[in-house]
Design a protein around this motif. Sequence first.
Motif, short mmCIF file in Angstrom:
data_model
loop_
_atom_site.label_atom_id
_atom_site.label_comp_id
_atom_site.label_asym_id
_atom_site.label_seq_id
_atom_site.Cartn_x
_atom_site.Cartn_y
_atom_site.Cartn_z
N ILE A 176 0.88 -0.99 -0.05
CA ILE A 176 -0.07 -0.18 0.09
C ILE A 176 1.09 1.32 0.10
CG2 ILE A 176 -1.56 1.27 1.33
CD1 ILE A 176 -2.70 -1.17 2.38
N ASP A 177 0.80 2.03 -1.03
CA ASP A 177 1.42 3.33 -1.17
C ASP A 177 0.77 4.33 -0.64
OD1 ASP A 177 3.27 5.46 -1.73
OD2 ASP A 177 3.31 5.24 -3.85
N LEU A 178 0.85 4.35 0.76
CA LEU A 178 0.13 5.28 1.65
C LEU A 178 0.51 6.85 1.29
CD1 LEU A 178 -2.28 5.31 3.77
CD2 LEU A 178 -0.37 5.66 5.59
N TRP A 179 1.83 6.98 1.18
CA TRP A 179 2.48 8.21 0.87
C TRP A 179 1.52 9.01 -0.34
CZ3 TRP A 179 5.46 10.70 -2.91
CH2 TRP A 179 5.92 11.85 -2.53
N THR A 180 1.60 8.03 -1.35
CA THR A 180 1.08 8.57 -2.57
C THR A 180 -0.47 8.89 -2.39
OG1 THR A 180 2.84 7.71 -4.05
CG2 THR A 180 0.66 8.38 -5.17
N LYS A 181 -1.23 7.75 -1.86
CA LYS A 181 -2.55 7.63 -1.63
C LYS A 181 -3.00 8.89 -1.04
CE LYS A 181 -6.70 6.00 -1.73
NZ LYS A 181 -7.66 5.94 -3.03
N MET A 182 -2.52 9.28 0.05
CA MET A 182 -3.09 10.31 1.13
C MET A 182 -2.97 11.73 0.23
SD MET A 182 -2.25 9.42 5.12
CE MET A 182 -3.13 8.43 5.84
N GLN A 183 -1.88 11.78 -0.63
CA GLN A 183 -1.53 13.10 -1.04
C GLN A 183 -2.61 13.26 -2.31
OE1 GLN A 183 2.73 14.80 -0.84
NE2 GLN A 183 3.06 12.54 -0.76
N GLN A 184 -3.36 12.33 -2.54
CA GLN A 184 -4.17 12.49 -3.76
C GLN A 184 -5.46 13.49 -3.19
OE1 GLN A 184 -5.52 8.80 -4.73
NE2 GLN A 184 -3.47 8.53 -5.93
N CYS A 185 -5.62 13.60 -1.88
CA CYS A 185 -6.59 14.41 -1.25
C CYS A 185 -5.87 15.86 -1.13
CB CYS A 185 -7.13 14.04 0.07
SG CYS A 185 -7.92 15.12 1.04
N PRO A 186 -6.66 17.10 -1.80
CA PRO A 186 -6.12 18.31 -1.65
C PRO A 186 -5.64 18.74 -0.30
CG PRO A 186 -7.81 18.07 -3.28
CD PRO A 186 -7.82 16.81 -2.53
N ASP A 187 -6.84 18.57 0.69
CA ASP A 187 -6.34 18.82 2.12
C ASP A 187 -5.84 17.73 2.99
OD1 ASP A 187 -6.38 20.81 4.03
OD2 ASP A 187 -8.50 20.63 4.49
N TRP A 188 -4.64 17.01 2.52
CA TRP A 188 -4.44 15.88 3.21
C TRP A 188 -3.80 16.22 4.64
CZ3 TRP A 188 0.88 15.58 4.16
CH2 TRP A 188 1.49 16.23 3.29
N LYS A 189 -3.01 17.25 4.66
CA LYS A 189 -2.56 17.57 5.80
C LYS A 189 -3.34 17.79 7.02
CE LYS A 189 1.30 20.09 3.49
NZ LYS A 189 1.87 21.21 3.37
N LYS A 190 -4.52 18.38 6.80
CA LYS A 190 -5.41 18.48 7.82
C LYS A 190 -6.57 17.21 8.20
CE LYS A 190 -5.46 23.33 8.05
NZ LYS A 190 -6.47 24.97 8.02
N GLU A 191 -6.96 16.59 6.85
CA GLU A 191 -7.78 15.66 7.14
C GLU A 191 -7.11 14.30 7.41
OE1 GLU A 191 -11.04 15.50 5.55
OE2 GLU A 191 -10.90 17.38 5.82
N TYR A 192 -5.95 14.16 7.11
CA TYR A 192 -5.36 12.86 7.37
C TYR A 192 -4.38 12.67 8.74
CZ TYR A 192 -7.70 11.43 3.12
OH TYR A 192 -8.27 11.19 2.04
N LEU A 193 -3.71 13.92 9.11
CA LEU A 193 -2.59 13.83 9.85
C LEU A 193 -3.03 14.62 11.05
CD1 LEU A 193 0.38 14.31 7.68
CD2 LEU A 193 -0.61 12.00 8.46
N SER A 194 -2.84 14.18 12.41
CA SER A 194 -3.15 14.88 13.63
C SER A 194 -2.25 15.67 14.12
CB SER A 194 -3.58 13.95 14.74
OG SER A 194 -2.33 13.13 14.83
N ASP A 195 -0.70 15.42 13.71
CA ASP A 195 0.38 16.00 14.41
C ASP A 195 1.56 16.13 13.19
OD1 ASP A 195 1.00 13.58 14.08
OD2 ASP A 195 1.71 13.59 16.31
#
Length: 245
Positions: A176-195
Amino acid sequence: MRPRIYLLGDSITEESFTEGGWGATLANHFCRMVDVVLRGYSGYNTRWALKVLEKVFPEAPPSQGDGDGGGGAPVAAVTVFFGANDATLPDRCSGFQHVPLNEYKHNLHSIVSFFKKLWPKAIVLLITPPPIDEVARLQYPYTDNPQGLPERTNEAAGEYAKACTAVAAECGVPVIDLWTKMQQCPDWKKEYLSDGLHLTKKGNQVVFDEVVAKLRDEGVSVESMTAELPLIADINPNDPLKAFQ
């Protein structure tokens, strides 16, 4: 006995059994079919993981070594989720966790080989490190940071993610290429990461969805599994004990 799915990794795995965590959701998804077993170790990298694999996963008895998870339970899959700590920068405040890229690849090879030897029938699923929000990392330091610089960068995490996918291809295992998958969301920093590193509930949901999809591709799914013991719908209320004969 129920098959097992082991989750091996760092803090992103250790925290996966918190409310809304991807591990807890996976356990609920496979309830009565599979035991999801947590083996997450906060702060660990692949170098440290290799040092403790035999302690964490004692070798199966020789007579049961082709998939036994101990006590007669077969192992359906193992997720291997390392890289976020390996990718820390060596000259920054968490540099003691850093593992050079070539060693990281070698270590992943060794981890995959360990599980393939221990449980030849088990699926070994690699997961790349997630992307990094460098600004958020400065807001949530874990150690003293006199330099005032993020201990991780998204660029470095991306290099380790590429290395992880390369190892998966070389070993013939899913990834699973999570690094690429998550960055497909424009607002990935706030949507997917807590810190800037660890996952929000939405980030955990992404991991869960990807793990379930990959396991299904490999033949491990709710549809392919059998529930343990009779379901209540299959028990005749007029003769309930008949279901257990």
